[in-house]
Design an enzyme around this catalytic site. Sequence first.
Site, mmCIF file in Angstrom:
data_model
loop_
_atom_site.group_PDB
_atom_site.id
_atom_site.type_symbol
_atom_site.label_atom_id
_atom_site.label_comp_id
_atom_site.label_asym_id
_atom_site.label_seq_id
_atom_site.Cartn_x
_atom_site.Cartn_y
_atom_site.Cartn_z
ATOM 1 N N HIS A 1 33.435 40.948 48.733
ATOM 2 C CA HIS A 1 32.372 40.459 49.616
ATOM 3 C C HIS A 1 32.853 40.568 51.065
ATOM 4 C CE1 HIS A 1 28.700 38.410 50.599
ATOM 5 N NE2 HIS A 1 29.378 37.713 51.487
ATOM 6 N N ASP B 1 28.409 35.748 44.265
ATOM 7 C CA ASP B 1 29.514 35.375 45.161
ATOM 8 C C ASP B 1 30.143 34.018 44.866
ATOM 9 O OD1 ASP B 1 28.915 37.747 46.514
ATOM 10 O OD2 ASP B 1 27.493 36.733 47.833
#
Length: 192
Positions: A109, A150
Amino acid sequence: MKDSTHKHIAIFASGRGSNAQAIIDHFKGNTAIKVALIVTNNKTAGVIQIAKDNRIPFDIISPAELKEEETTLDLLELYQIDLIVLAGFLLLIPAYLVKAYPNKIINIHPALLPKYGGKGMYGSKVHETVLSNKETETGITIHYVNEKYDEGEYIAQFRCHVEPSDSTETITAKVHKLEHEHYPKEIEKLLS
Ligand code: GAR
């Protein structure tokens, strides 16, 4: 399909594929680990040309197909995949896949999670938000994947400074540099 000497990586990517390229380059000639498959949901993704150029099998999978347990698991089994590496893959990984590959799916990410994560937070949107919030640092998070965007356990984070003169483009470049440097090495550690 599987040579007993190699661990097999599948890269899932939706876009340009610069991380996929860095991972492929890193493992070129490696006697223990190889990129065995590339999966994309986007038939115009740059990563398809990267797969072709590097003679790596690729599969274009629709969002509906990704939800079909048998189709996806059969594909991954066919290539005897040991680790699924998300590199700019924008679809949510379905729960059945997380269950079938426990701690064997990882993501990168482009921010220091838990900041700037979650659905809709990807690519330049992340960097625009970092800039508008006047952050003085950003970076990357490499983490295990669970059923939520995430939110899986972190494997590693790496940081870079955000200067007042930075733009979305310069932050993108800094973050990509960190990604290309660290993601392949973290993958190698996990498979060694
Ligand atoms: C990367 O910066 C990656 O961190 C990000 O997409 C970019 C893909 O670039 N992923 C996400 O935002 C996931 N939420 P690439 O196609 O050049 O590798």
